[in-house]
Structures are given as C-alpha cells and as structure tokens.
Design an enzyme around this catalytic site. Structure first.
Site, PDB file in Angstrom:
ATOM      1  N   CYS A   1     -30.100  -5.906  -5.688  1.00 23.25           N
ATOM      2  CA  CYS A   1     -30.644  -5.241  -6.878  1.00 23.25           C
ATOM      3  C   CYS A   1     -31.124  -3.863  -6.454  1.00 23.25           C
ATOM      4  O   CYS A   1     -31.721  -3.710  -5.375  1.00 23.25           O
ATOM      5  CB  CYS A   1     -31.800  -6.062  -7.468  1.00 23.25           C
ATOM      6  SG  CYS A   1     -32.579  -5.300  -8.905  1.00 23.25           S
TER       7      CYS A   1
ATOM      8  N   GLU B   1     -23.815  -6.268  -4.823  1.00 17.16           N
ATOM      9  CA  GLU B   1     -23.591  -7.521  -5.530  1.00 17.16           C
ATOM     10  C   GLU B   1     -23.271  -7.249  -6.992  1.00 17.16           C
ATOM     11  O   GLU B   1     -23.891  -6.403  -7.634  1.00 17.16           O
ATOM     12  CB  GLU B   1     -24.852  -8.392  -5.409  1.00 17.16           C
ATOM     13  CG  GLU B   1     -24.697  -9.781  -5.994  1.00 17.16           C
ATOM     14  CD  GLU B   1     -25.934 -10.631  -5.779  1.00 17.16           C
ATOM     15  OE1 GLU B   1     -26.096 -11.653  -6.485  1.00 17.16           O
ATOM     16  OE2 GLU B   1     -26.747 -10.282  -4.894  1.00 17.16           O
TER      17      GLU B   1
END
Length: 613
Positions: free
Chosen positions: A477, A511
C-alpha cells in the site's frame, strides 16, 4: 313571576271555603314544585341556550311593560289573575321572534314606545362568569318565568357549542415538531441493550452515540435529568455569587472572599475523606462488571477518587456530550452514512475521499482531529490541544534509515508499534479506495517519509510491504498525503521502494490492484526509468531481462510500459525495441526543468535487509 303568582293565589284562596282552601293548598304545593323544577332545568341550559332565553325574556318584558302588567296592578288581584295567562300568551310570540333573531330594534321601539332601558356592556370577554352574573341580574329584574327551550333552540345551541369547541380544538392543525424529532430514527445507539432513549445531558429525549448514552455511563435517563437539574441550580448560585462580587476591585493578588474560602475548605475536606483503596467487595463488584460488560460499558468509577472530583468529571462528560449534540444540529455530524467529512491534521484541514472503518462513535462525527506525530484521533479541538501539550512524539516510531536534507524515512515494524500502524492504515483509507488492510498489521513493515522543520517531522507519505512476500511484492500500500501531492513525493516513495529491492537483490512490483492515482504515478515512474536507461544505453541489442536486473522493475511492468509508449514492435518474427529520440528529448527537457531537488540519493540509505520474522 313568583310574587305575582303568589298574590293571585292568595286572593283566590281567601274567597273560597275551607275544603276548597285545603284542595287549593295541595294545588299550590304542586305548582310551586313545578316552578322549582322548571328553574332547575333552566339553570342546566348551555351557555348558548341561556343567552337565547335571556334575550327572549328581555323582549317579552319590554312588550308587557306598556299595558298588561300595569293593568294587572291597577285593576286589582282578580284582574291580575286573569291577566297572568294573557301576559304569558303575549310573551310567547315575542320569544319566538327573538329566538329566530328576526325582530329589529326599530320594530321593538314601534311596538313598545316605553321600552325598558338597559345598560350597555363594554365587553363580553370576561367569559362564562360575567354572562352568568348578567343572566342572574336579568332574572331578578324580570318577573316572567324562564321559557322552556324548544327543539330549534336546542339545535342552535348544539351547533354553537360545537363551533366554539372547534375554535379551541387544535387537533386539526399539524403537530409541532419537537426538538428531538429532527433525528433519524433509523439510527440506534451502538451500546448493547440500549433503546436510544434519554441523554447524558438530561436535556434531550434521544441519543445515537456512546458519548450521550446513559446506559454506557452506568446511569438511567431519570438520573441524568436529576443531575441536569442539580447542575442548573449550581450554575444559578454561582452566577448570583459572581453578581454580588461585581463591585469588588479585581486584582491579580486579591484575597478570596469569605464564600470562596468556605468552598475551598469544603473541597479540601471532601478530598481528604475519600477512601485510600477498594475493599474486597468493591473489587469483586468491579471485576464482575468488567467481565460481564467488557468495553461496552464505562468502568465503575465510584471510590476511585473523591466524590467532588468524580462529579467534576461527570460535568465535563455532560458538557462534551452537549457540544457534540450542537455539532450534530449544525450539520457537522453525518447521521446515516458514518462518513467523516474532514480531518484536522497539523496545520491542515483535509477533505476526505472515502469511508474509513473508524470506531462508530468517531465515525458519526463530521470532523476528526488527529495528532500529526502519533496519529491518535480525537473528537474535539480542545482534546487535541490538551494532547499536543502532553505528546512527546516529534517523529514516527522505529528506525530512521534514510536522511537527506529535511527528508527522512523511518522503518516501522507493525508488530512492535501496532497502534501507530493501525492508525496510519485508518488514515490512509480516507484517501484510498482499494485498501483492505486496517488492523492486521503485524506481518508488514511500514516506511514513513517525513519532512522536518523546527516543530518536528511531518508526515508526507508512506508505503508498506510484507516481511515475507512469495510474489516479491515490494509495495502493498502506498499513499502520499493530499497536502503534498503533485510535488514529486509520490515518485520519491516509489523510487525508495525499488532502492530497497536493489539492496535486497530482488525484482519488485507493486501489489495489485492499484488505485487510480497509484497507477498514474507508477506509469510515470516506469516511463522515466526506461527513458533514462535508453538514454544512457550505447549498444545495439537490448534485453528486457537486463533492464529488469538493472532497475529492479518487473519484466511484465517493463513490457506494458514499452507498449504504452509504442516502443515495442513485432517484425519478422522478432520483438524489437524502438529507441524514440523524440520521447528521450522531451524527458531531458523535463529533467532539466525539474532539477535534482526531489530525488532519492542511494548513498544516504543506512539499511540492511531484515532476516525475516
């Protein structure tokens, strides 16, 4: 009528013998009983029928005042007895006319030139008492018997009474909304077992948050109302004492008044009397309360401190709850969406973009106040100001692994600093749509970038990564705070994540899925990396694998970027990379204009890869 009737009856009785006299006495008693019954029935008339009968009596008396009654008195008792039925017969049509409201004042004057004069009443606003007195006076002045109301009179009286009742009936009007009815009744208090009735302040009928819940504070709604009444009385007494001391000259070192000294001694005595500790029964009671309710109820506070200090704390709670209620009425509390609209973060006030799963009592607030160093969230500016006076943090926890100029990066372990990392994730969710990590922060490392000044290290952005990623994700993140966007900090965070991958000798990739702003930032970074590599490349053949090993960028990301730049072609069974000089020249111009201010210096990194946990 009673005197006239008695006089005529006595005259008739004197001219008869004894037998007739006894029969006549029986008849006399019967007549008197009938008259009394008629009088009682007349007193039970409604206000409207009494007014109608009074007007008919006035008209009948004015019509009889000319000849019939006078003739009865002049001609003697015998003629009076004969004229009494005639007078009653004469009054009958007059009463009919008066009940029908058809006779005019001029007609009354023509029919009765010597009409009886009455005093004019100035107002009829005195109500039923005045009308009853007027009716009594009229009955005393008028000697005619009260007229028996007809069916028409009863109908008119009933209609008039219904109209008067409708005039005072407010049921047909729309019901006025009370103060608490502006609430959204689909909401409920989050306290288990609470019906949302009552309020901690004792001034409202309902509540929808823990701060106003009497049950959460181990109180009932009636107890809260009683405490509110007590607080109001104390406030009035305090205001009165201040008014009495207004004439005193206020100086800095002024001696306290006699009342102030008594109050000080009283407080000192109350604090001295408090118990030094809890006995065995109280400890068992407190333990049972904690085990049965957990965090859904406030802990029992009795005997922990003095009664005076506990009451001060209760007053502060009620005042804070009242302030939150005012914020709700001012529209700064969202009642159905649980959406925090703005946050106060340092010297900035930021508008939020998405919902974040803060605790429900905080999520109902329209504005949240945060400490920019420890990231604790609070309900009001006052609480934040008190916290900032006591907060000792001036930078994120963890190890500072990079510093160049005023830019620093701290490595924070989610297992060692769990609360800070959870608060950081909740803050990030306010500006990220696809983030799902909130509370399970132990398997992650957080790299927090700050900008330092004389007040401390201010949060610029951060990225997180798994300690052990099987797919070699170097970013889980990533966020740049809104006040630092479009200033080059996003690319610095991305570049720092790839710098760590180079030190680890791995190929990294973010990701998925990426947010919209994250995808734009990564595409821009990959474009700069490829153009910089192609600008310095001097050979004739180039390999995607070599580019990946040199830049630590995943080959899939390199291919997708080359395709978006239209630099990858398929010709005669081979893939060719086109070196577009126009794109390289544009990149050089932008780099020259941008300068070297917002770049990562690999030599300033002081970090060794963690061995795993």
């Amino acid at each position: 009528m009673g005197s006239l009737l008695n006089k005529s009856l006595r005259t008739a009785g004197s001219s008869s013998d004894g037998t007739e006299d006894s029969d006549f006495s029986a008849d006399l008693e019967h007549v008197k009983a009938a008259v009394r019954a008629r009088r009682r029935s007349s007193t039970r008339l409604t206000r409207a029928s009494l007014r109608l009968s009074q007007s008919s009596q006035d008209n009948s008396s004015s019509l009889r005042s000319g000849s019939p009654a006078a003739a009865a008195h002049d001609e003697g008792p015998d003629s009076a007895a004969e004229s009494a039925p005639a007078a009653a017969a004469t009054a009958a049509p007059a009463s009919v006319f008066s009940s029908g409201r058809r006779i005019t004042r001029s007609q009354q004057g023509a029919a009765n030139p010597k009409a009886k004069r009455y005093h004019l009443r100035q107002s009829r606003s005195s109500g039923s008492d005045t009308e009853a007195n007027d009716a009594k006076q009229g009955a005393d002045q008028d000697e005619t018997p009260p007229r028996t109301p007809t069916e028409e009179d009863e109908r008119l009286a009933k209609e008039l009474s219904l109209k008067e009742a409708a005039a005072h009936d407010l049921s047909h009007r729309p019901k006025r909304r009370r103060f608490h009815e502006s609430y959204n009744f689909n909401m409920k208090c989050p306290t288990p077992g609470c019906n949302s009735l009552g309020h901690l302040t004792g001034r409202h009928e309902r509540h929808f948050s823990i701060s106003g819940c009497p049950l959460y504070h181990n109180l009932s709604a009636d107890e809260c109302k009683g405490k509110a009444t007590t607080r109001d009385k104390q406030s009035e007494e305090r205001t009165l004492s201040h008014r009495q001391d207004e004439n005193r000259h206020s100086t800095r070192h002024q001696a306290p008044t006699e009342g102030q000294q008594r109050y000080k001694d009283k407080v000192t005595e109350l604090r001295r009397k408090r118990n030094s500790g809890l006995n065995k029964e109280q400890k068992e009671k407190y333990t049972e309360h904690r085990q049965s309710h957990g965090t859904s109820r406030e802990p029992l506070l009795e005997n922990i401190t003095s009664d005076y200090d506990l009451e001060l704390f209760r007053k502060a709670q009620a005042r804070a709850s009242e302030d939150l209620e005012k914020l709700r009425l001012a529209g700064q509390v969202s009642e159905g969406s649980n959406m925090i609209k703005t946050i106060v973060f340092g010297r900035f006030e930021l508008d939020t973009w998405y919902h974040s799963p803060y605790p429900e009592e905080y999520a109902r607030l329209g504005r949240l106040f945060m400490c920019e160093f420890c990231l604790k969230y609070m309900k009001s500016q006052t609480i934040l100001r008190r916290h900032m006076a006591k907060c000792v943090w001036k930078h994120p926890p963890g190890d500072e692994i990079y510093r160049k100029g005023n830019i620093s990066v701290f490595e924070v372990d989610g297992k060692k600093n769990k609360i800070y990392c959870q608060n950081l994730c909740l803050l990030a969710k306010l500006f990220l749509d696809h983030k799902t990590l909130y509370y399970d922060v132990e398997p992650f490392l957080f790299y927090v970038m700050t900008e330092a000044d004389n007040t401390g290290c201010h949060l610029v952005g951060y990225f997180s990564k798994e300690k052990n990623s099987f797919l070699n994700y170097n970013v889980s993140c990533i966020l740049t705070m809104p006040q630092y966007m479009r200033q080059g900090y996003g690319k610095m965070l991305i570049d720092f994540s790839y710098l760590l991958s180079k030190v680890e000798e791995k190929v990294g990739s973010p990701e998925r899925p990426l947010s919209d702003l994250g995808l734009i930032s990564y595409r821009s970074y990959w474009k700069d990396v490829l153009l910089r590599y192609l600008n310095s490349f001097q050979g004739k053949e180039i390999s995607i694998k070599e580019i990946s090993q040199e830049t630590a960028v995943n080959p899939v990301d390199i291919v997708s970027t080359l395709q978006s730049l239209q630099m990858l072609k398929y010709w005669k069974g081979k893939h060719l990379v086109l070196k577009r000089q126009d794109l390289i020249d544009d990149w050089k111009a932008k780099e020259t204009k941008r300068g070297n201010g917002k770049t990562i210096d690999p030599t300033a990194l002081k970090w060794t890869p963690p061995k795993g946990t």
